[in-house]
Scaffold this active site. Sequence first.
Site, short mmCIF file in Angstrom:
data_model
loop_
_atom_site.label_atom_id
_atom_site.label_comp_id
_atom_site.label_asym_id
_atom_site.label_seq_id
_atom_site.Cartn_x
_atom_site.Cartn_y
_atom_site.Cartn_z
N CYS A 155 -18.73 27.24 23.19
CA CYS A 155 -17.94 26.39 22.30
C CYS A 155 -17.64 27.24 21.06
O CYS A 155 -18.56 27.72 20.41
CB CYS A 155 -18.72 25.14 21.92
N ASP B 261 -46.74 39.14 43.75
CA ASP B 261 -45.29 38.97 43.86
C ASP B 261 -44.59 39.92 42.90
O ASP B 261 -44.19 39.55 41.81
CB ASP B 261 -44.93 37.51 43.55
N TYR C 4 -53.48 48.73 46.41
CA TYR C 4 -54.12 48.09 47.56
C TYR C 4 -54.11 48.94 48.83
O TYR C 4 -54.43 48.45 49.89
CB TYR C 4 -53.51 46.72 47.84
N CYS D 142 -18.42 18.33 20.47
CA CYS D 142 -17.37 18.27 19.44
C CYS D 142 -15.97 18.23 20.03
O CYS D 142 -15.00 18.06 19.30
CB CYS D 142 -17.50 19.47 18.50
N LYS E 68 -51.57 38.34 47.64
CA LYS E 68 -50.26 38.97 47.85
C LYS E 68 -49.49 38.87 46.54
O LYS E 68 -48.99 37.80 46.16
CB LYS E 68 -49.52 38.26 48.98
N GLU F 141 -56.75 39.85 50.71
CA GLU F 141 -56.28 40.23 49.37
C GLU F 141 -55.22 39.26 48.90
O GLU F 141 -54.57 38.60 49.72
CB GLU F 141 -55.66 41.64 49.41
N CYS G 28 -16.05 20.97 24.83
CA CYS G 28 -17.44 20.85 24.38
C CYS G 28 -17.88 19.39 24.38
O CYS G 28 -17.19 18.53 23.84
CB CYS G 28 -17.56 21.44 22.97
N ASP H 266 -58.55 47.54 18.10
CA ASP H 266 -57.17 48.02 18.17
C ASP H 266 -56.89 49.01 17.05
O ASP H 266 -56.21 50.02 17.23
CB ASP H 266 -56.19 46.85 18.01
N LYS I 117 -48.12 33.09 53.77
CA LYS I 117 -47.32 32.73 52.59
C LYS I 117 -47.66 31.31 52.16
O LYS I 117 -47.66 30.40 52.99
CB LYS I 117 -45.82 32.80 52.94
N CYS J 10 -19.49 22.02 15.10
CA CYS J 10 -20.15 21.47 16.29
C CYS J 10 -21.64 21.26 15.94
O CYS J 10 -22.35 22.23 15.67
CB CYS J 10 -19.96 22.45 17.44
N SER K 207 -43.13 46.61 55.93
CA SER K 207 -43.45 45.28 55.40
C SER K 207 -44.44 44.62 56.35
O SER K 207 -44.95 45.25 57.28
CB SER K 207 -42.18 44.47 55.21
N LEU K 208 -44.73 43.37 56.11
CA LEU K 208 -45.74 42.68 56.90
C LEU K 208 -45.13 41.50 57.63
O LEU K 208 -44.14 40.93 57.16
CB LEU K 208 -46.82 42.12 55.96
N GLU L 202 -48.73 47.32 43.97
CA GLU L 202 -47.66 46.42 43.53
C GLU L 202 -47.56 46.44 42.01
O GLU L 202 -48.57 46.34 41.31
CB GLU L 202 -48.02 45.00 44.00
N PHE M 173 -58.36 52.34 17.77
CA PHE M 173 -57.58 52.97 18.82
C PHE M 173 -56.30 53.58 18.25
O PHE M 173 -55.97 54.73 18.49
CB PHE M 173 -57.23 51.95 19.91
N ASP M 174 -55.60 52.75 17.44
CA ASP M 174 -54.33 53.22 16.87
C ASP M 174 -54.53 54.43 15.97
O ASP M 174 -53.69 55.33 15.92
CB ASP M 174 -53.65 52.09 16.08
N ARG N 16 -40.19 51.48 46.80
CA ARG N 16 -40.15 51.30 48.25
C ARG N 16 -38.79 51.68 48.80
O ARG N 16 -38.68 52.23 49.89
CB ARG N 16 -40.46 49.84 48.57
S1 IVH Z 1 -50.17 45.77 52.28
C1 IVH Z 1 -48.47 47.87 55.94
N1 IVH Z 1 -51.25 44.30 50.39
O1 IVH Z 1 -46.00 42.49 50.33
C2 IVH Z 1 -49.10 47.24 54.76
N2 IVH Z 1 -48.88 44.34 50.55
O2 IVH Z 1 -44.57 41.73 52.84
C3 IVH Z 1 -48.13 46.95 53.71
N3 IVH Z 1 -47.74 43.00 48.83
O3 IVH Z 1 -44.09 45.39 50.75
C4 IVH Z 1 -48.53 46.35 52.46
N4 IVH Z 1 -49.56 42.30 47.81
O4 IVH Z 1 -44.84 44.77 48.38
C5 IVH Z 1 -50.12 44.71 50.98
N5 IVH Z 1 -52.36 43.05 48.77
C6 IVH Z 1 -51.23 43.47 49.33
C7 IVH Z 1 -49.96 43.07 48.85
C8 IVH Z 1 -48.81 43.52 49.49
C9 IVH Z 1 -48.24 42.27 47.82
C10 IVH Z 1 -46.31 43.15 49.14
C11 IVH Z 1 -45.86 44.57 49.33
C12 IVH Z 1 -45.27 44.63 50.70
C13 IVH Z 1 -44.99 43.19 51.02
C14 IVH Z 1 -45.09 42.96 52.50
#
Ligand code: IVH
Length: 661
Positions: A424, A118, A225, A409, A116, A114, A406, A34, A312, A430, A83-84, A173, A37-38, A137
Amino acid sequence: MTNEDAKIQIDKLRKVLSGHNYSYYVMAMPSISDFEFDTLLKQLQELEAQYPEFYSADSPTQKVGGAINKSFENIAHTYPMLSLGNTYNEEDLRDFDERVKKGLGTDDYEYVCELKFDGLSISLHYEGGKLLRAVTRGDGVSGDVVTDNVRTIKSLSTELHGDFPNAFEMRGEIFMHRKAFERLNKQREEAGEMQYANPRNVAAGTLKLQDSAEVAKRPLDIYLYQLIESGNVFKTHSESLEAAKSWGLKTSEHSNVCADIDAVLNFIRHWDSERHHLSYDIDGVVLKVNDFRQREELGFTAKVPRWAISFKFKTEAALTKLNKITYQVGRTGAITPVANLDPVFLLGTTVKRASLHNANEIQRLDVREGDYVYVEKGGEIIPKITGVDLSKRDPDSKPHQYITNCPECGAELVRKEGEANHYCPNDEGCEPQVVGKIQHFSGRRAMDIDSIGDETVQTLFENGLVNNIADLYDLQYDQIIKLDRMAETSAQNLLKGIEDSKKMPFAKVLFGLGIRYVGETVAKKLAQHFRNINAIAAASLDELTAVDEIGERIALSVTDYFAELKHVEMVNRLQENGLQLESTTEVVKRDSELLAGKIVVISGTFHKHSRDDIGKMIEANGGKQGSSVSGKTDLLVAGDNMGPAKLEKANKLGIKIISED
Ligand code: IVH
């Protein structure tokens, strides 16, 4: 050094540092210490400051942020960000697989599985190997341009290497690791600020912060991804991700090609239990048909692709009885309602209590004593109550009445307009507030008095020996040796620890005072700017808000604190006892007095200097930085993309506007 030599040196340093960033953040294999690097980074910063004509947004120095975005431009996505579909069990998943098989008319296909993540999805545009634009998005059709903020993500390559297409888009993500989230929440707690519910919320809030230097302080991370490029260079998804990785983009090491749905199920089972060992949250698994031609054959429904679906994980919830709602009082007087539950086993631990946050949350859930409630571990951290099983509710139950006084007290609680928490106000009488303040003062991050733990503070208080932090410095050996279980050496150590604390620097003492919203960073800023406690106590709201990063809320809290005589008296006692109440570091030498007495506001984004540098220049020439344009402003340094409202206000007030040049 000639300009040419400087450019060569700058390019070299940028390349070397980007390489080390890549090893560290993408490959997780640090290649230098580090410190080294710094040192290199500092060299580059100095050269860039000296030769602003070689500014580049992609320089590793820009990972500390600096640009301010007043509003985010909204632009349309090249392809909608879809979305999926979701599945929650094996049966749904096998149905999906059947649809794929039927759609393709063969069972010769494979999936890529893969994690997912969050977090929040993001679309990155690269051109000529450089990050051009990052777009959220949004509603799927168009999103906000948040490039400056995204640039601060350390693991994100803003300059690629290898054989990349000239223009392409990469989606992924953005998220925050749990540890970073906990650290941030702890800092907020210490500053008396609201806690974030989970890492995802912080990541979302952070991406929309206007000050990218603030973003840089909150470590975000990214996994990519999905590659979108028009040349049809790759046949499969897994190939395209391999290539992206070779260009320096961060992809997940946990993706797997699965030959059939049984292999997919194995992957899911593995990660359902293994996810608790990851440093970040995932909420499921995504499976995608690997072959791009097969994807095309399958196509899309109106909303989601037919070639991918998510599985999920069950959020781990448990149903249990809420016996009683009790209330905790923090050191700042903030009241937190707590649900006391019938013990229930959840994700490896027994849960007996869960936070209900504040009165709004109790109202939102309409949760009542005696109810059966669902408890979840949000982001696997603090258990929370997510709902009530109304079928089990006693028909005679009444809505919960929030306390008005409170619990410790008896003082009447106050709730300031616009704030979620009740407080409070009895800060001197207190017990949890009095004890909590002394514990905070002697704690590791403030005075770090090793020999006084939280329990010792409690004992000292119960024996009438301390009522506030200044009392610590009046403690006598004869008094403490009389305490239960106090041996000679521990009594001596205790006194020595207190004596040693007198050497602690001013910023630590200031933080230790426990002024609401004055966390460690704010304390440092105030100490640096005002140099001593008397100047802070005497500062007006305007003088306080003129300090970098001090907003009105903090300024008000500081002036409120010093408006109380008891606080001033206590600080005087600390001063008499020899604590450090002024900064000992050398005052920065002034270059000139050109801006003496002037308040200068900086706004917009700049190319040649960072905002910090401009701030330093102002101070080095005797001026002060203001946070917003007002009648007190003397000068406005305007960069690109400055908000039109601010410009109009400055014009109306006749404030002189200058550029960075
Ligand atoms: S693929 C059409 N891959 O999940 C393909 N999405 O419910 C779209 N997400 O909006 C996305 N990990 O924010 C894909 N390995 C992954 C993911 C992923 C998280 C999220 C992403 C998407 C949401 C869909």
